[in-house]
Design a protein around this motif. Structure first.
Motif, mmCIF file in Angstrom:
data_model
loop_
_atom_site.group_PDB
_atom_site.id
_atom_site.type_symbol
_atom_site.label_atom_id
_atom_site.label_comp_id
_atom_site.label_asym_id
_atom_site.label_seq_id
_atom_site.Cartn_x
_atom_site.Cartn_y
_atom_site.Cartn_z
ATOM 1 N N ASP A 92 0.415 -0.123 15.008
ATOM 2 C CA ASP A 92 -0.964 -0.249 15.449
ATOM 3 C C ASP A 92 -1.397 -1.713 15.312
ATOM 4 O OD1 ASP A 92 -3.545 0.494 16.204
ATOM 5 O OD2 ASP A 92 -4.147 0.786 14.106
ATOM 6 N N PRO A 93 -2.102 -2.284 16.292
ATOM 7 C CA PRO A 93 -2.524 -3.686 16.185
ATOM 8 C C PRO A 93 -3.392 -3.965 14.963
ATOM 9 C CG PRO A 93 -2.753 -2.922 18.437
ATOM 10 C CD PRO A 93 -2.390 -1.730 17.611
ATOM 11 N N ALA A 94 -4.219 -2.989 14.537
ATOM 12 C CA ALA A 94 -5.035 -3.199 13.334
ATOM 13 C C ALA A 94 -4.148 -3.306 12.097
ATOM 14 C CB ALA A 94 -6.032 -2.060 13.176
ATOM 15 N N LEU A 95 -3.110 -2.500 12.056
ATOM 16 C CA LEU A 95 -2.172 -2.577 10.938
ATOM 17 C C LEU A 95 -1.435 -3.908 10.934
ATOM 18 C CD1 LEU A 95 -0.778 -1.210 8.536
ATOM 19 C CD2 LEU A 95 0.835 -0.223 10.150
ATOM 20 N N VAL A 96 -1.083 -4.386 12.111
ATOM 21 C CA VAL A 96 -0.422 -5.683 12.215
ATOM 22 C C VAL A 96 -1.332 -6.786 11.699
ATOM 23 C CG1 VAL A 96 0.527 -7.368 13.835
ATOM 24 C CG2 VAL A 96 1.063 -4.958 14.092
ATOM 25 N N ALA A 97 -2.633 -6.710 12.041
ATOM 26 C CA ALA A 97 -3.592 -7.718 11.575
ATOM 27 C C ALA A 97 -3.721 -7.667 10.053
ATOM 28 C CB ALA A 97 -4.939 -7.499 12.243
ATOM 29 N N ASP A 98 -3.753 -6.462 9.463
ATOM 30 C CA ASP A 98 -3.830 -6.335 8.005
ATOM 31 C C ASP A 98 -2.596 -6.915 7.333
ATOM 32 O OD1 ASP A 98 -6.292 -5.155 8.149
ATOM 33 O OD2 ASP A 98 -5.536 -3.090 7.912
ATOM 34 N N ILE A 99 -1.427 -6.630 7.884
ATOM 35 C CA ILE A 99 -0.183 -7.146 7.314
ATOM 36 C C ILE A 99 -0.149 -8.665 7.404
ATOM 37 C CG2 ILE A 99 2.316 -7.220 7.622
ATOM 38 C CD1 ILE A 99 2.155 -4.283 8.515
ATOM 39 N N THR A 100 -0.575 -9.208 8.531
ATOM 40 C CA THR A 100 -0.586 -10.657 8.703
ATOM 41 C C THR A 100 -1.550 -11.307 7.720
ATOM 42 O OG1 THR A 100 -0.097 -10.324 11.035
ATOM 43 C CG2 THR A 100 -0.895 -12.494 10.400
ATOM 44 N N ARG A 101 -2.740 -10.717 7.527
ATOM 45 C CA ARG A 101 -3.690 -11.245 6.539
ATOM 46 C C ARG A 101 -3.114 -11.192 5.136
ATOM 47 N NH1 ARG A 101 -7.746 -8.588 9.192
ATOM 48 N NH2 ARG A 101 -7.613 -6.860 7.740
ATOM 49 N N GLY A 102 -2.413 -10.098 4.809
ATOM 50 C CA GLY A 102 -1.808 -9.980 3.477
ATOM 51 C C GLY A 102 -0.750 -11.032 3.240
ATOM 52 N N TRP A 103 0.087 -11.288 4.241
ATOM 53 C CA TRP A 103 1.104 -12.323 4.087
ATOM 54 C C TRP A 103 0.484 -13.709 4.000
ATOM 55 C CZ3 TRP A 103 5.736 -11.889 2.332
ATOM 56 C CH2 TRP A 103 6.416 -10.678 2.477
ATOM 57 N N ALA A 104 -0.605 -13.939 4.724
ATOM 58 C CA ALA A 104 -1.295 -15.231 4.638
ATOM 59 C C ALA A 104 -1.882 -15.422 3.242
ATOM 60 C CB ALA A 104 -2.378 -15.328 5.704
ATOM 61 N N ALA A 105 -2.455 -14.352 2.674
ATOM 62 C CA ALA A 105 -2.999 -14.447 1.315
ATOM 63 C C ALA A 105 -1.892 -14.679 0.305
ATOM 64 C CB ALA A 105 -3.776 -13.175 0.979
ATOM 65 N N LEU A 106 -0.756 -14.028 0.485
ATOM 66 C CA LEU A 106 0.362 -14.232 -0.432
ATOM 67 C C LEU A 106 0.900 -15.652 -0.328
ATOM 68 C CD1 LEU A 106 2.360 -13.058 -2.449
ATOM 69 C CD2 LEU A 106 3.758 -12.310 -0.533
ATOM 70 N N ASP A 107 0.937 -16.174 0.876
ATOM 71 C CA ASP A 107 1.411 -17.539 1.068
ATOM 72 C C ASP A 107 0.436 -18.551 0.489
ATOM 73 O OD1 ASP A 107 3.267 -19.440 2.080
ATOM 74 O OD2 ASP A 107 1.847 -19.870 3.698
ATOM 75 N N ALA A 108 -0.869 -18.248 0.528
ATOM 76 C CA ALA A 108 -1.869 -19.175 0.001
ATOM 77 C C ALA A 108 -1.870 -19.201 -1.526
ATOM 78 C CB ALA A 108 -3.254 -18.793 0.518
ATOM 79 N N ALA A 109 -1.446 -18.122 -2.155
ATOM 80 C CA ALA A 109 -1.420 -18.072 -3.618
ATOM 81 C C ALA A 109 -0.242 -18.887 -4.128
ATOM 82 C CB ALA A 109 -1.306 -16.622 -4.083
ATOM 83 N N CYS A 110 -0.439 -19.552 -5.246
ATOM 84 C CA CYS A 110 0.639 -20.388 -5.759
ATOM 85 C C CYS A 110 1.556 -19.610 -6.695
ATOM 86 C CB CYS A 110 0.069 -21.611 -6.470
ATOM 87 S SG CYS A 110 -0.842 -21.202 -7.955
ATOM 88 N N CYS A 111 1.088 -18.495 -7.235
ATOM 89 C CA CYS A 111 1.927 -17.707 -8.132
ATOM 90 C C CYS A 111 1.582 -16.232 -7.959
ATOM 91 C CB CYS A 111 1.746 -18.154 -9.579
ATOM 92 S SG CYS A 111 0.041 -18.079 -10.152
ATOM 93 N N LEU A 112 2.478 -15.382 -8.351
ATOM 94 C CA LEU A 112 2.291 -13.950 -8.147
ATOM 95 C C LEU A 112 1.098 -13.393 -8.911
ATOM 96 C CD1 LEU A 112 3.394 -11.533 -6.653
ATOM 97 C CD2 LEU A 112 4.869 -11.075 -8.592
ATOM 98 N N PRO A 113 0.852 -13.750 -10.195
ATOM 99 C CA PRO A 113 -0.341 -13.215 -10.867
ATOM 100 C C PRO A 113 -1.630 -13.613 -10.151
ATOM 101 C CG PRO A 113 1.154 -14.087 -12.491
ATOM 102 C CD PRO A 113 1.703 -14.472 -11.144
ATOM 103 N N SER A 114 -1.667 -14.809 -9.582
ATOM 104 C CA SER A 114 -2.857 -15.229 -8.852
ATOM 105 C C SER A 114 -3.065 -14.361 -7.631
ATOM 106 C CB SER A 114 -2.725 -16.691 -8.444
ATOM 107 O OG SER A 114 -3.782 -17.062 -7.608
ATOM 108 N N TRP A 115 -1.989 -14.041 -6.953
ATOM 109 C CA TRP A 115 -2.119 -13.216 -5.760
ATOM 110 C C TRP A 115 -2.518 -11.793 -6.114
ATOM 111 C CZ3 TRP A 115 0.930 -9.069 -3.841
ATOM 112 C CH2 TRP A 115 0.604 -8.688 -2.550
ATOM 113 N N LEU A 116 -1.936 -11.248 -7.180
ATOM 114 C CA LEU A 116 -2.245 -9.874 -7.576
ATOM 115 C C LEU A 116 -3.676 -9.727 -8.072
ATOM 116 C CD1 LEU A 116 1.034 -8.808 -9.400
ATOM 117 C CD2 LEU A 116 0.200 -8.024 -7.189
ATOM 118 N N SER A 117 -4.198 -10.736 -8.756
ATOM 119 C CA SER A 117 -5.549 -10.640 -9.314
ATOM 120 C C SER A 117 -6.586 -11.322 -8.432
ATOM 121 C CB SER A 117 -5.574 -11.265 -10.709
ATOM 122 O OG SER A 117 -5.322 -12.656 -10.593
#
Length: 134
Positions: A92-117
């Motif tokens: 679904d295109p909405a699901l694709v947009a959510d996944i893309t936003r999640g990967w962008a947020a993960l890429d913007a975080a410098c460490c895993l705890p920062s991304w999780l919290s």
């Protein structure tokens, strides 16, 4: 008749001829054992070839089935702007947009705890990105 069944029939014939060979070898007609032994060897070889042909057909059928399957839709295709994307995508295109936003947020975080919290637990001493807020 399938190649597998033919191989089984040929093996059964080879075993029967081996029994006949053993019976002929112990009788006064022992020269017949040479012919039945040769026949058993030929049937065993034919059974081996039929079994190999059956295995080959099975592998080719599996390969054809795997090639006929639709290409799975993965996130890499979506992040590459469709350059490697299959035409039969079912996401679904909405699901694709959510996944893309999640990967962008993960890429913007410098460490895993920062991304999780969501940035609440951010350790600036070990952070490789200096522009991240604490």
């Amino acid at each position: 008749m399938s190649h597998r069944r033919t191989a089984l029939v040929l093996r059964a014939g080879a075993c029967t001829l081996l029994g006949a060979t053993a019976a002929a070898a112990t009788s006064p007609y022992w020269p017949a054992a040479i012919g039945t032994g040769y026949g058993a060897a030929v049937l065993a070889w034919c059974a081996h070839r039929e079994a190999a042909h059956a295995r080959r057909e099975q592998v080719l059928a599996q390969r054809a089935e795997m090639a006929a399957r639709p290409t799975p839709c993965c996130l890499l295709w979506h992040l590459s702007d469709g350059t490697d994307h299959g035409a039969d995508c079912t996401l679904d295109p909405a699901l694709v947009a959510d996944i893309t936003r999640g990967w962008a947020a993960l890429d913007a975080a410098c460490c895993l705890p920062s991304w999780l919290s969501h940035g609440a637990e951010h350790d600036t001493t070990h952070c490789t990105k200096t522009d991240q807020a604490a």
